[in-house]
Design a protein around this motif. Structure first.
Motif, PDB file in Angstrom:
ATOM      1  N   TYR A  12     -11.503  -4.791  16.765  1.00 55.74           N
ATOM      2  CA  TYR A  12     -11.441  -3.930  15.584  1.00 55.74           C
ATOM      3  C   TYR A  12     -12.830  -3.697  15.001  1.00 55.74           C
ATOM      4  O   TYR A  12     -13.679  -4.589  15.033  1.00 55.74           O
ATOM      5  CB  TYR A  12     -10.647  -4.630  14.471  1.00 55.74           C
ATOM      6  CG  TYR A  12      -9.139  -4.603  14.563  1.00 55.74           C
ATOM      7  CD1 TYR A  12      -8.447  -3.696  15.351  1.00 55.74           C
ATOM      8  CD2 TYR A  12      -8.408  -5.508  13.781  1.00 55.74           C
ATOM      9  CE1 TYR A  12      -7.049  -3.700  15.359  1.00 55.74           C
ATOM     10  CE2 TYR A  12      -7.023  -5.514  13.791  1.00 55.74           C
ATOM     11  CZ  TYR A  12      -6.342  -4.600  14.586  1.00 55.74           C
ATOM     12  OH  TYR A  12      -4.979  -4.616  14.579  1.00 55.74           O
ATOM     13  N   ARG A  13     -12.988  -2.534  14.383  1.00 57.17           N
ATOM     14  CA  ARG A  13     -14.166  -2.308  13.545  1.00 57.17           C
ATOM     15  C   ARG A  13     -13.939  -3.033  12.220  1.00 57.17           C
ATOM     16  O   ARG A  13     -12.823  -3.026  11.697  1.00 57.17           O
ATOM     17  CB  ARG A  13     -14.350  -0.814  13.248  1.00 57.17           C
ATOM     18  CG  ARG A  13     -14.813   0.000  14.439  1.00 57.17           C
ATOM     19  CD  ARG A  13     -14.868   1.477  14.078  1.00 57.17           C
ATOM     20  NE  ARG A  13     -13.527   2.021  13.943  1.00 57.17           N
ATOM     21  CZ  ARG A  13     -12.791   2.468  14.955  1.00 57.17           C
ATOM     22  NH1 ARG A  13     -13.262   2.470  16.182  1.00 57.17           N
ATOM     23  NH2 ARG A  13     -11.568   2.933  14.748  1.00 57.17           N
ATOM     24  N   LEU A  14     -14.974  -3.678  11.697  1.00 63.00           N
ATOM     25  CA  LEU A  14     -14.910  -4.269  10.358  1.00 63.00           C
ATOM     26  C   LEU A  14     -15.974  -3.562   9.523  1.00 63.00           C
ATOM     27  O   LEU A  14     -17.141  -3.540   9.896  1.00 63.00           O
ATOM     28  CB  LEU A  14     -15.184  -5.780  10.397  1.00 63.00           C
ATOM     29  CG  LEU A  14     -15.212  -6.486   9.036  1.00 63.00           C
ATOM     30  CD1 LEU A  14     -14.526  -7.839   9.122  1.00 63.00           C
ATOM     31  CD2 LEU A  14     -16.631  -6.671   8.510  1.00 63.00           C
TER      32      LEU A  14
ATOM     33  N   VAL B  81      -6.708 -10.096   8.866  1.00 62.19           N
ATOM     34  CA  VAL B  81      -7.610  -9.018   9.302  1.00 62.19           C
ATOM     35  C   VAL B  81      -6.892  -7.685   9.107  1.00 62.19           C
ATOM     36  O   VAL B  81      -5.832  -7.450   9.692  1.00 62.19           O
ATOM     37  CB  VAL B  81      -8.032  -9.181  10.785  1.00 62.19           C
ATOM     38  CG1 VAL B  81      -9.013  -8.072  11.180  1.00 62.19           C
ATOM     39  CG2 VAL B  81      -8.662 -10.554  11.047  1.00 62.19           C
TER      40      VAL B  81
ATOM     41  N   PRO C 182      -7.949  -3.842   9.387  1.00 65.45           N
ATOM     42  CA  PRO C 182      -9.125  -3.091   9.831  1.00 65.45           C
ATOM     43  C   PRO C 182      -9.413  -1.786   9.100  1.00 65.45           C
ATOM     44  O   PRO C 182     -10.534  -1.297   9.188  1.00 65.45           O
ATOM     45  CB  PRO C 182      -8.821  -2.828  11.317  1.00 65.45           C
ATOM     46  CG  PRO C 182      -7.333  -2.837  11.406  1.00 65.45           C
ATOM     47  CD  PRO C 182      -6.883  -3.870  10.412  1.00 65.45           C
TER      48      PRO C 182
ATOM     49  N   SER D 248      -9.762  -8.882   3.725  1.00 64.17           N
ATOM     50  CA  SER D 248      -9.357  -9.793   4.811  1.00 64.17           C
ATOM     51  C   SER D 248      -9.684 -11.241   4.454  1.00 64.17           C
ATOM     52  O   SER D 248     -10.721 -11.780   4.851  1.00 64.17           O
ATOM     53  CB  SER D 248     -10.049  -9.379   6.107  1.00 64.17           C
ATOM     54  OG  SER D 248      -9.625  -8.094   6.506  1.00 64.17           O
TER      55      SER D 248
ATOM     56  N   ASN E  23     -11.686   3.846   8.071  1.00 62.97           N
ATOM     57  CA  ASN E  23     -12.467   3.136   9.088  1.00 62.97           C
ATOM     58  C   ASN E  23     -12.094   3.583  10.501  1.00 62.97           C
ATOM     59  O   ASN E  23     -12.208   2.804  11.452  1.00 62.97           O
ATOM     60  CB  ASN E  23     -12.259   1.612   8.927  1.00 62.97           C
ATOM     61  CG  ASN E  23     -13.377   0.802   9.563  1.00 62.97           C
ATOM     62  OD1 ASN E  23     -14.486   1.294   9.756  1.00 62.97           O
ATOM     63  ND2 ASN E  23     -13.083  -0.449   9.879  1.00 62.97           N
TER      64      ASN E  23
ATOM     65  N   TYR F 237      -9.042   4.544  11.433  1.00 62.94           N
ATOM     66  CA  TYR F 237      -7.632   4.254  11.729  1.00 62.94           C
ATOM     67  C   TYR F 237      -6.674   5.207  11.004  1.00 62.94           C
ATOM     68  O   TYR F 237      -5.504   4.878  10.790  1.00 62.94           O
ATOM     69  CB  TYR F 237      -7.298   2.793  11.388  1.00 62.94           C
ATOM     70  CG  TYR F 237      -8.139   1.798  12.176  1.00 62.94           C
ATOM     71  CD1 TYR F 237      -7.769   1.411  13.457  1.00 62.94           C
ATOM     72  CD2 TYR F 237      -9.310   1.273  11.634  1.00 62.94           C
ATOM     73  CE1 TYR F 237      -8.546   0.523  14.186  1.00 62.94           C
ATOM     74  CE2 TYR F 237     -10.107   0.378  12.352  1.00 62.94           C
ATOM     75  CZ  TYR F 237      -9.711   0.012  13.630  1.00 62.94           C
ATOM     76  OH  TYR F 237     -10.490  -0.857  14.349  1.00 62.94           O
TER      77      TYR F 237
END
Ligand SMILES: Nc1nc2c(c(=O)[nH]1)N[C@H]1C(S)=C(S)[C@@H](COP(=O)(O)O)O[C@H]1N2
Ligand SMILES: [Mo]
Length: 314
Positions: free
Chosen positions: A133-135, A225, A227, A234, A295, A297
């Protein structure tokens, strides 16, 4: 090949004991400045993290991004975990003091079958997936992290949430003997999600990263988490999940409501009062990247917010 679960083997057993104890002593005595170079200082090979307990077997989730992953070193030495200090290197230097076993997670509140899970039970509750995942941190930097975990929904379903449960509250571990006492935030760290966000397939209970159990600085032994939201949603090292009726009062929201909304969906069009959220720096890169709505998503989650003014519900 048989892969061990952390329940079978503890880091203290994998790393030669003397080395492990040396390292603990070192972490306890060394200041923040030195500890970032621990692996080098001990003369360990470059992939020193291979000494941590492996998790497996793993299924690779199709919900993963195929973008380049941020290096293990950055993922584990550039952290936000304010309980252990506010500088990025502080958690790696100080979180080693946290005892992550034994550990239990209470799932309570508006549930038909509230229950306390032991960490070893949790790890075996569902097949572990690798979720890359991108954070995106609210501070306008980002990483790509190969998490290990399973959907939070899988855990919540175990306790039969009641219809009256509209929100979920996460409570992080707090121990004033080893953590910050200054009220930078109200301790323990509390975060929350709306129940549909918590049940969304992208939201996971994180138990590891890079094929191994979570390093303490990343929220061992269990964290959330999410994302599509800023990283502060998170919560790390959680000890309780509460099903509640009303929107929980969360640590960052209490500290500065105008800067850290409850929703905290990544949104390039809504600036933080003190800086732009239009772009971000991926750790390890110099150029800036445009920040993506939710982000990146949006396709999966924008339906959760239909009809909501996302300039108002920040
Ligand atoms: N308990 C707790 N959880 C926390 C934080 C914290 O200070 N305390 N920081 C948050 C913030 S701001 C971010 S960006 C992410 C960072 O996660 P990482 O260090 O594993 O990348 O953790 C989040 N979870
Ligand atoms: Mo963050």
């Amino acid at each position: 090949m048989q892969t061990l679960r952390p329940s079978d083997i503890l880091p203290s057993e994998i790393t030669p004991r003397a080395l492990f104890e040396d390292r603990r002593r070192f972490l306890q005595s060394a200041g923040a400045t030195l500890a970032a170079g621990t692996a080098l200082w001990l003369g360990l090979p470059h992939d020193a993290h291979a000494a941590a307990a492996k998790l497996g077997p793993l299924a690779h989730s199709p919900l993963s991004t195929d973008e380049t992953q941020t290096g293990y070193k950055s993922v584990t030495t550039y952290n936000n975990f304010y309980e252990f200090g506010t500088d990025k290197e502080d958690p790696a230097a100080n979180a080693g003091k946290m005892q992550v076993r034994p550990w239990t997670l209470r799932v309570e509140g508006l549930a038909g079958k509230p229950r306390t899970f032991d960490i070893d039970e949790l790890i075996k509750l569902a097949p572990l997936e690798e979720r890359i995942y991108r954070l995106r941190c609210v501070e306008a930097w980002s990483m790509v992290i190969p998490w290990l975990g399973f959907p939070l929904a899988t855990l919540l379903k175990q306790v039969d949430p009641l219809g009256s449960a509209k929100y979920v509250e996460f409570v992080s571990h707090y121990d004033e003997k080893i953590m910050m006492r200054r009220p930078v935030l109200e301790w323990p760290y509390v975060e929350g999600l709306r129940i549909d966000e918590a049940m969304h397939p992208l939201t996971i209970l994180g138990l590891g990263l890079y094929g191994e159990v979570l390093p303490n600085q990343n929220g061992a032994p269990v964290r959330i988490v999410v994302p599509w939201k800023y990283g502060f949603k998170s919560a790390k090292s959680i000890v309780a999940i509460r099903l509640v009726e009303k929107q929980p009062a969360t640590a960052w929201n209490k500290a500065a409501a105008n800067e850290y909304g409850f929703y905290a969906n990544v949104n390039p069009n809504v600036d933080h009062p003190r800086w732009s959220q239009a772009s971000e720096r991926r750790i390890g890169e110099f150029r800036k990247r445009p920040t993506l709505k939710f982000n990146g998503y949006a396709e999966q989650v924008s339906s959760l917010y239909q009809g909501m003014d996302l300039r108002k519900f920040i």
